[in-house]
Design a protein around this motif. Structure first.
Motif, PDB file in Angstrom:
ATOM      1  N   MET A   1      71.430  30.275  66.136  1.00 31.72           N
ATOM      2  CA  MET A   1      70.670  30.749  67.301  1.00 31.72           C
ATOM      3  C   MET A   1      69.417  29.894  67.463  1.00 31.72           C
ATOM      4  SD  MET A   1      69.313  34.587  68.142  1.00 31.72           S
ATOM      5  CE  MET A   1      68.491  34.953  69.690  1.00 31.72           C
ATOM      6  N   SER A   2      69.155  29.432  68.675  1.00 35.98           N
ATOM      7  CA  SER A   2      68.022  28.537  68.908  1.00 35.98           C
ATOM      8  C   SER A   2      66.711  29.319  68.942  1.00 35.98           C
ATOM      9  CB  SER A   2      68.213  27.777  70.225  1.00 35.98           C
ATOM     10  OG  SER A   2      68.217  28.678  71.315  1.00 35.98           O
ATOM     11  N   SER A   3      65.622  28.605  68.708  1.00 34.38           N
ATOM     12  CA  SER A   3      64.280  29.170  68.783  1.00 34.38           C
ATOM     13  C   SER A   3      63.527  28.467  69.896  1.00 34.38           C
ATOM     14  CB  SER A   3      63.551  28.991  67.449  1.00 34.38           C
ATOM     15  OG  SER A   3      64.259  29.616  66.392  1.00 34.38           O
ATOM     16  N   ALA A   4      62.383  29.022  70.263  1.00 32.77           N
ATOM     17  CA  ALA A   4      61.576  28.403  71.303  1.00 32.77           C
ATOM     18  C   ALA A   4      61.002  27.085  70.798  1.00 32.77           C
ATOM     19  CB  ALA A   4      60.448  29.352  71.703  1.00 32.77           C
ATOM     20  N   PHE A   5      60.899  26.127  71.710  1.00 33.78           N
ATOM     21  CA  PHE A   5      60.296  24.845  71.365  1.00 33.78           C
ATOM     22  C   PHE A   5      58.787  25.006  71.308  1.00 33.78           C
ATOM     23  CE2 PHE A   5      58.276  20.857  72.732  1.00 33.78           C
ATOM     24  CZ  PHE A   5      58.755  19.999  71.753  1.00 33.78           C
ATOM     25  N   THR A   6      58.193  24.677  70.167  1.00 29.16           N
ATOM     26  CA  THR A   6      56.744  24.793  69.994  1.00 29.16           C
ATOM     27  C   THR A   6      56.065  23.443  69.820  1.00 29.16           C
ATOM     28  OG1 THR A   6      57.025  25.113  67.607  1.00 29.16           O
ATOM     29  CG2 THR A   6      56.928  27.095  68.987  1.00 29.16           C
ATOM     30  N   GLY A   7      56.865  22.374  69.845  1.00 31.43           N
ATOM     31  CA  GLY A   7      56.306  21.037  69.690  1.00 31.43           C
ATOM     32  C   GLY A   7      56.823  20.349  68.439  1.00 31.43           C
ATOM     33  N   PHE A   8      56.608  19.038  68.402  1.00 29.09           N
ATOM     34  CA  PHE A   8      56.905  18.264  67.200  1.00 29.09           C
ATOM     35  C   PHE A   8      55.679  18.308  66.291  1.00 29.09           C
ATOM     36  CE2 PHE A   8      59.774  16.619  70.429  1.00 29.09           C
ATOM     37  CZ  PHE A   8      60.979  16.566  69.737  1.00 29.09           C
ATOM     38  N   SER A   9      55.703  17.580  65.204  1.00 30.12           N
ATOM     39  CA  SER A   9      54.589  17.620  64.252  1.00 30.12           C
ATOM     40  C   SER A   9      54.232  16.219  63.789  1.00 30.12           C
ATOM     41  CB  SER A   9      54.974  18.466  63.032  1.00 30.12           C
ATOM     42  OG  SER A   9      55.985  17.811  62.274  1.00 30.12           O
ATOM     43  N   THR A  41      65.420  20.010  64.268  1.00 27.92           N
ATOM     44  CA  THR A  41      65.274  21.364  64.816  1.00 27.92           C
ATOM     45  C   THR A  41      64.478  21.385  66.110  1.00 27.92           C
ATOM     46  OG1 THR A  41      65.570  22.462  62.683  1.00 27.92           O
ATOM     47  CG2 THR A  41      64.351  23.675  64.365  1.00 27.92           C
ATOM     48  N   PRO A  42      63.279  20.766  66.180  1.00 30.01           N
ATOM     49  CA  PRO A  42      62.571  20.772  67.469  1.00 30.01           C
ATOM     50  C   PRO A  42      63.313  20.024  68.571  1.00 30.01           C
ATOM     51  CG  PRO A  42      61.367  19.477  65.831  1.00 30.01           C
ATOM     52  CD  PRO A  42      62.428  20.221  65.097  1.00 30.01           C
ATOM     53  N   PHE A  43      64.054  18.976  68.225  1.00 31.78           N
ATOM     54  CA  PHE A  43      64.844  18.296  69.256  1.00 31.78           C
ATOM     55  C   PHE A  43      65.897  19.243  69.827  1.00 31.78           C
ATOM     56  CE2 PHE A  43      63.490  13.838  68.543  1.00 31.78           C
ATOM     57  CZ  PHE A  43      63.604  13.376  69.847  1.00 31.78           C
ATOM     58  N   ARG A  44      66.561  19.989  68.964  1.00 28.29           N
ATOM     59  CA  ARG A  44      67.565  20.948  69.448  1.00 28.29           C
ATOM     60  C   ARG A  44      66.920  22.001  70.340  1.00 28.29           C
ATOM     61  NH1 ARG A  44      70.584  21.427  63.584  1.00 28.29           N
ATOM     62  NH2 ARG A  44      72.248  19.904  63.986  1.00 28.29           N
ATOM     63  N   ASN A  45      65.763  22.490  69.930  1.00 30.98           N
ATOM     64  CA  ASN A  45      65.070  23.492  70.731  1.00 30.98           C
ATOM     65  C   ASN A  45      64.608  22.926  72.063  1.00 30.98           C
ATOM     66  OD1 ASN A  45      65.429  25.309  68.631  1.00 30.98           O
ATOM     67  ND2 ASN A  45      63.392  24.985  67.775  1.00 30.98           N
ATOM     68  N   LEU A  46      64.226  21.646  72.078  1.00 34.50           N
ATOM     69  CA  LEU A  46      63.800  21.013  73.318  1.00 34.50           C
ATOM     70  C   LEU A  46      64.977  20.864  74.279  1.00 34.50           C
ATOM     71  CD1 LEU A  46      61.566  19.687  74.962  1.00 34.50           C
ATOM     72  CD2 LEU A  46      62.015  17.540  73.753  1.00 34.50           C
ATOM     73  N   ASP A  58      72.355  18.518  87.837  1.00 34.80           N
ATOM     74  CA  ASP A  58      73.786  18.204  87.755  1.00 34.80           C
ATOM     75  C   ASP A  58      74.449  19.240  86.842  1.00 34.80           C
ATOM     76  OD1 ASP A  58      76.346  17.183  87.358  1.00 34.80           O
ATOM     77  OD2 ASP A  58      75.683  15.108  87.275  1.00 34.80           O
ATOM     78  N   SER A  59      75.300  20.061  87.436  1.00 38.10           N
ATOM     79  CA  SER A  59      75.942  21.131  86.676  1.00 38.10           C
ATOM     80  C   SER A  59      76.945  20.602  85.660  1.00 38.10           C
ATOM     81  CB  SER A  59      76.650  22.096  87.628  1.00 38.10           C
ATOM     82  OG  SER A  59      77.683  21.425  88.349  1.00 38.10           O
ATOM     83  N   GLN A  60      77.248  19.294  85.718  1.00 35.67           N
ATOM     84  CA  GLN A  60      78.206  18.710  84.786  1.00 35.67           C
ATOM     85  C   GLN A  60      77.542  18.016  83.593  1.00 35.67           C
ATOM     86  OE1 GLN A  60      81.660  16.649  86.538  1.00 35.67           O
ATOM     87  NE2 GLN A  60      80.905  17.281  88.545  1.00 35.67           N
ATOM     88  N   PHE A  61      76.238  18.127  83.466  1.00 31.54           N
ATOM     89  CA  PHE A  61      75.554  17.524  82.320  1.00 31.54           C
ATOM     90  C   PHE A  61      76.045  18.144  81.013  1.00 31.54           C
ATOM     91  CE2 PHE A  61      71.499  16.118  84.697  1.00 31.54           C
ATOM     92  CZ  PHE A  61      71.937  14.808  84.723  1.00 31.54           C
ATOM     93  N   GLU A  62      76.159  17.302  79.988  1.00 34.32           N
ATOM     94  CA  GLU A  62      76.358  17.769  78.622  1.00 34.32           C
ATOM     95  C   GLU A  62      75.031  18.333  78.135  1.00 34.32           C
ATOM     96  OE1 GLU A  62      77.440  19.134  75.686  1.00 34.32           O
ATOM     97  OE2 GLU A  62      79.058  17.617  75.841  1.00 34.32           O
ATOM     98  N   THR A  63      75.023  19.578  77.676  1.00 34.03           N
ATOM     99  CA  THR A  63      73.770  20.202  77.247  1.00 34.03           C
ATOM    100  C   THR A  63      73.852  20.778  75.831  1.00 34.03           C
ATOM    101  OG1 THR A  63      74.399  22.324  78.247  1.00 34.03           O
ATOM    102  CG2 THR A  63      73.083  20.790  79.606  1.00 34.03           C
ATOM    103  N   ARG A  64      74.930  20.532  75.114  1.00 31.06           N
ATOM    104  CA  ARG A  64      75.009  21.043  73.746  1.00 31.06           C
ATOM    105  C   ARG A  64      73.986  20.313  72.868  1.00 31.06           C
ATOM    106  NH1 ARG A  64      81.378  20.444  72.843  1.00 31.06           N
ATOM    107  NH2 ARG A  64      80.995  18.788  74.390  1.00 31.06           N
ATOM    108  N   PRO A  65      73.135  21.050  72.163  1.00 31.49           N
ATOM    109  CA  PRO A  65      72.072  20.428  71.355  1.00 31.49           C
ATOM    110  C   PRO A  65      72.597  19.938  70.019  1.00 31.49           C
ATOM    111  CG  PRO A  65      71.912  22.793  71.170  1.00 31.49           C
ATOM    112  CD  PRO A  65      73.035  22.524  72.134  1.00 31.49           C
ATOM    113  N   ALA A  66      73.469  18.941  70.070  1.00 24.06           N
ATOM    114  CA  ALA A  66      74.132  18.456  68.860  1.00 24.06           C
ATOM    115  C   ALA A  66      74.094  16.935  68.830  1.00 24.06           C
ATOM    116  CB  ALA A  66      75.580  18.946  68.822  1.00 24.06           C
TER     117      ALA A  66
END
Length: 233
Positions: A1-9, A41-46, A58-66
């Motif tokens: 389960m994803s978390s909110a993006f809070t920034g990189f470090s 992890t932050p990249f996935r959340n972003l 574009d509704s056809q964009f790949e959006t899986r955070p992998a």
């Protein structure tokens, strides 16, 4: 389960800086937990945070955070490269349609390194037939394209290698700067890495990507033309 993006470090950026120095499997494995926690992890959340906006473009964009879908690999393929460094010191995300030939299709991107960030829209490496089709659209509708190109105003800038000699003589400069590119991207490059440490980065990227939507839709017309018999153009 994803978390909110809070920034990189800063720790994540330091890791990428150290990758440049070490570039060693033993070191990487010993510090993999930093890579996973402070970068992956932050990249996935972003990606998750940006996906609703990108799907309106574009509704056809790949959006899986992998990795391999929207996220870059930190491991380099060195089989055909003179540079035998095992790891990259940069990471990026992309929004694009799934395709075997994605390097030759329009891509939204965001990239960071130890001391920079950049984002924008363009081709990774457009081939000549793709650029010839793009030039065809400029020739057919120069004024319409200039209206589209207005979305590329600062802070975005047009980048990409140009031919040494103009392909067409006495062409309007505002068209020629696009027409003579071998490939191109429109991007922002920024050294203010503090931006990476705040969730406001989501807003900056989302607004920037939306600003470039007219250009994206124009480039997708070029993609459609690839399926058309050249005699019909």
């Amino acid at each position: 389960m994803s978390s909110a993006f809070t920034g990189f470090s800063q720790q994540g950026l330091n890791f990428l800086q150290q990758v440049r120095i070490e570039n060693d499997k033993e070191w990487f494995e010993a510090n993999r937990h930093i890579y996973d926690r402070e970068l992956l992890t932050p990249f996935r959340n972003l990606v998750d945070a940006l996906s609703p906006t990108m799907l309106t473009i574009d509704s056809q964009f790949e959006t899986r955070p992998a990795i391999g879908k929207t996220l870059s690999r930190i491991h380099r393929d060195t089989r055909f490269s003179h540079d035998k460094s095992r790891y990259r010191s940069r990471m990026w995300l992309t929004f694009k349609r799934p395709s075997k030939d994605w390097k030759d299709a329009p891509v939204y991107f965001f990239e960071l390194g130890p001391d920079m960030l950049r984002y924008g829209l363009g081709y990774y490496s457009a081939n000549k037939p793709t650029m010839d089709l793009f030039r065809h659209t400029l020739t057919r509708q120069p004024q319409a394209f200039l209206e589209v190109a207005d979305c590329c105003r600062p802070p975005f800038e047009l980048v990409g290698e140009s031919y040494k000699r103009p392909l067409v003589k006495e062409q309007a400069a505002e068209i020629a700067t696009w027409y003579n590119r071998k490939s191109f991207a429109v991007m922002v490059t920024d050294s203010q890495v503090d931006k990476l440490f705040h969730p406001r980065l989501i807003t900056e990227l989302a607004e920037g990507f939306q600003q470039l939507e007219p250009l994206y839709q124009w480039l997708m017309r070029v993609e459609t033309m690839k399926q058309v018999d050249p005699a019909d153009l």
